[in-house]
Design a protein around this motif. Structure first.
Motif, PDB file in Angstrom:
ATOM      1  N   ASN A   1       0.840  -1.200   0.000  1.00  0.00           N
ATOM      2  CA  ASN A   1       0.000   0.000   0.000  1.00  0.00           C
ATOM      3  C   ASN A   1       0.876   1.251   0.000  1.00  0.00           C
ATOM      4  N   VAL A   2       0.749   2.084  -1.050  1.00  0.00           N
ATOM      5  CA  VAL A   2       1.527   3.331  -1.112  1.00  0.00           C
ATOM      6  C   VAL A   2       0.654   4.548  -0.829  1.00  0.00           C
ATOM      7  N   CYS A   3      -0.645   4.322  -0.604  1.00  0.00           N
ATOM      8  CA  CYS A   3      -1.542   5.423  -0.223  1.00  0.00           C
ATOM      9  C   CYS A   3      -1.355   5.657   1.280  1.00  0.00           C
ATOM     10  N   PHE A   4      -1.641   4.647   2.097  1.00  0.00           N
ATOM     11  CA  PHE A   4      -1.282   4.639   3.512  1.00  0.00           C
ATOM     12  C   PHE A   4      -0.359   3.438   3.724  1.00  0.00           C
ATOM     13  N   LEU A   5       0.807   3.686   4.262  1.00  0.00           N
ATOM     14  CA  LEU A   5       1.783   2.612   4.445  1.00  0.00           C
ATOM     15  C   LEU A   5       1.262   1.594   5.466  1.00  0.00           C
ATOM     16  N   PRO A   6       1.680   0.323   5.353  1.00  0.00           N
ATOM     17  CA  PRO A   6       1.236  -0.699   6.312  1.00  0.00           C
ATOM     18  C   PRO A   6       1.537  -0.310   7.766  1.00  0.00           C
ATOM     19  N   GLU A   7       2.533   0.535   7.943  1.00  0.00           N
ATOM     20  CA  GLU A   7       2.875   1.018   9.282  1.00  0.00           C
ATOM     21  C   GLU A   7       1.680   1.708   9.963  1.00  0.00           C
ATOM     22  N   SER A   8       0.786   2.274   9.171  1.00  0.00           N
ATOM     23  CA  SER A   8      -0.425   2.909   9.712  1.00  0.00           C
ATOM     24  C   SER A   8      -1.180   1.923  10.603  1.00  0.00           C
ATOM     25  N   GLN A   9      -1.470   0.746  10.034  1.00  0.00           N
ATOM     26  CA  GLN A   9      -2.245  -0.257  10.769  1.00  0.00           C
ATOM     27  C   GLN A   9      -1.424  -0.875  11.903  1.00  0.00           C
ATOM     28  N   GLN A  10      -0.119  -1.014  11.662  1.00  0.00           N
ATOM     29  CA  GLN A  10       0.763  -1.549  12.704  1.00  0.00           C
ATOM     30  C   GLN A  10       0.679  -0.673  13.959  1.00  0.00           C
ATOM     31  N   ARG A  11       0.722   0.648  13.751  1.00  0.00           N
ATOM     32  CA  ARG A  11       0.716   1.563  14.907  1.00  0.00           C
ATOM     33  C   ARG A  11      -0.600   1.496  15.685  1.00  0.00           C
ATOM     34  N   THR A  12      -1.718   1.425  14.966  1.00  0.00           N
ATOM     35  CA  THR A  12      -2.998   1.358  15.681  1.00  0.00           C
ATOM     36  C   THR A  12      -3.162   0.000  16.356  1.00  0.00           C
ATOM     37  N   TYR A  13      -2.681  -1.054  15.689  1.00  0.00           N
ATOM     38  CA  TYR A  13      -2.696  -2.375  16.323  1.00  0.00           C
ATOM     39  C   TYR A  13      -1.899  -2.343  17.626  1.00  0.00           C
ATOM     40  N   ASP A  14      -0.711  -1.733  17.606  1.00  0.00           N
ATOM     41  CA  ASP A  14       0.115  -1.627  18.817  1.00  0.00           C
ATOM     42  C   ASP A  14      -0.620  -0.863  19.922  1.00  0.00           C
TER      43      ASP A  14
ATOM     44  N   GLN B   1      -3.973  -1.729  25.174  1.00  0.00           N
ATOM     45  CA  GLN B   1      -5.227  -1.695  25.926  1.00  0.00           C
ATOM     46  C   GLN B   1      -5.631  -3.106  26.363  1.00  0.00           C
ATOM     47  N   ARG B   2      -5.525  -4.028  25.436  1.00  0.00           N
ATOM     48  CA  ARG B   2      -5.920  -5.412  25.728  1.00  0.00           C
ATOM     49  C   ARG B   2      -5.041  -6.347  24.914  1.00  0.00           C
ATOM     50  N   LYS B   3      -4.161  -7.025  25.579  1.00  0.00           N
ATOM     51  CA  LYS B   3      -3.132  -7.822  24.909  1.00  0.00           C
ATOM     52  C   LYS B   3      -3.712  -9.088  24.274  1.00  0.00           C
ATOM     53  N   ASP B   4      -3.186  -9.433  23.110  1.00  0.00           N
ATOM     54  CA  ASP B   4      -3.536 -10.673  22.402  1.00  0.00           C
ATOM     55  C   ASP B   4      -5.043 -10.844  22.184  1.00  0.00           C
ATOM     56  N   TYR B   5      -5.700  -9.761  21.908  1.00  0.00           N
ATOM     57  CA  TYR B   5      -7.141  -9.824  21.638  1.00  0.00           C
ATOM     58  C   TYR B   5      -7.414  -9.444  20.178  1.00  0.00           C
ATOM     59  N   HIS B   6      -6.730  -8.407  19.720  1.00  0.00           N
ATOM     60  CA  HIS B   6      -6.924  -7.910  18.360  1.00  0.00           C
ATOM     61  C   HIS B   6      -5.940  -8.610  17.414  1.00  0.00           C
ATOM     62  N   SER B   7      -6.101  -8.376  16.103  1.00  0.00           N
ATOM     63  CA  SER B   7      -5.147  -9.007  15.189  1.00  0.00           C
ATOM     64  C   SER B   7      -4.712  -8.058  14.084  1.00  0.00           C
TER      65      SER B   7
END
Ligand SMILES: [Zn+2]
Length: 341
Positions: free
Chosen positions: A283-296, A301-307
């Motif tokens: 993805n060159v519109c929003f880099l994958p790092e975007s989702q990585q940061r929100t996942y982190d 908030q809640r470990k090992d719940y989201h993916s």
């Protein structure tokens, strides 16, 4: 044949939006799932010219599918929308409408790009308590773009905002007036990646890629042609908000609505939903790092719940409209929607 019904709903400020309710041949065996499109397109973006669309796939798997035309939809009158307006007025009303129509206790959602950022704002502000599972693509609370896009956003958005209140990829086909003609000429001069003028205008509008929103090799010829009719007006006011968010590194509100925090990552999100973050590796519109940061952020908030699911070979919108998305992506979306809480 699947049937569809348009169900109008009124947003919190009186703006008229609608939902497209698609029903498969058999009655649904699972609950409702809401599909939320991005900026300057419409609900139809989930129904590209491919053998099996996400809508076909989910109805085939027993889901009750609802497509939301929120105020950024090109099916609705052009308006100077912000993410704040969508978060406070549109998505909570859409969810309420689906709940009242289905009598279901909860709703799942698949959200993309600016449908995702605005829906995440709404969820983080505690405005979507009945949404329990969310699959988000491309970007959620932390927009991260390539360096050259960041510079373009900082320099070009203020400049272009003095010339026009909207951009419109349809200018590639019909440009009337000085500014549309100028932008059309600029795009023709700088984009040589294909011969579809709307594809090239969309690349210019949403970033700095050639193309920006998909990898050409992931689209079939029919879909590449179909996108000519699926992209239109988007207000500069939205790009101004996104420029501010990019400077901050996360979403910020711009309207001072009392329902929304000023900064969406300054406090824990007010939602107990489970989130699956999808990111096209290319993805060159929003880099994958975007989702990585929100996942982190959600991990804290809640470990090992989201993916977090990084999709090899995929870009931005080809995650949904790609010719092989039914094979490569939709089973992942299904798995995330089906996961019991
Ligand atoms: Zn193209």
């Amino acid at each position: 044949m699947p049937t569809e019904t348009v169900v109008p709903f009124t947003a919190g400020d009186g703006f008229r939006c609608n939902l497209i309710h698609v029903q498969g041949e058999r009655p649904p065996t699972k609950g409702p799932v809401l599909l939320v499109h991005g900026a300057g397109v419409r609900a139809n973006i989930f129904r590209a010219r491919v053998q099996v669309t996400l809508v076909d796939f989910l109805t085939g798997q027993g889901y009750d599918v609802w497509l939301e035309n929120w105020r950024a939809s090109i099916d609705l009158p052009p308006n100077r929308w912000t993410l704040d307006q969508a978060a406070v007025f549109d998505h909570p009303a859409a969810v309420q409408k689906v709940l009242s129509q289905t009598r279901a206790p909860e709703v799942k959602a698949v959200i993309h790009c600016q449908g995702s950022t605005s829906f995440m704002m709404s969820a983080a502000a505690g405005l979507l308590p009945q949404v329990k599972t969310v699959v988000t693509n491309a970007v959620s609370l932390h927009p991260v773009v390539p360096r050259v896009s960041r510079i373009k956003s900082a320099v070009a958005v203020p400049l272009v905002s003095t010339l026009t209140t909207f951009l419109n990829p349809q200018w590639g086909l019909h440009a009337e007036g000085a500014v549309p003609k100028l932008i059309k000429a600029l795009v023709e001069l700088t984009h040589h990646e294909c011969d579809n003028p709307v594809c090239k205008q969309a690349s210019f509008t949403y970033g700095t890629g050639f193309p920006t929103l998909w990898r050409h090799e992931n689209l079939n010829a029919e879909t590449h042609e179909w996108i000519k009719r699926e992209f239109a007006h988007v207000p500069m006011r939205f790009f101004q908000q996104m420029a501010r968010c990019l400077r901050k590194g996360h979403l910020v509100s711009v309207e001072s609505f009392r329902e929304l925090p000023a900064d969406f990552v300054a406090q824990p999100p007010r939602t107990d939903a489970r989130f699956a973050f999808l990111a096209g590796e290319c993805n060159v519109c929003f880099l994958p790092e975007s989702q990585q940061r929100t996942y982190d952020f959600f991990q804290q908030q809640r470990k090992d719940y989201h993916s977090l699911r990084v999709l090899p070979g995929y870009g931005h919108l080809d995650v949904f409209i790609g010719k092989d998305a039914a094979r490569d992506v939709f089973p992942i979306i299904l798995e995330e929607l089906d996961r019991s809480r």
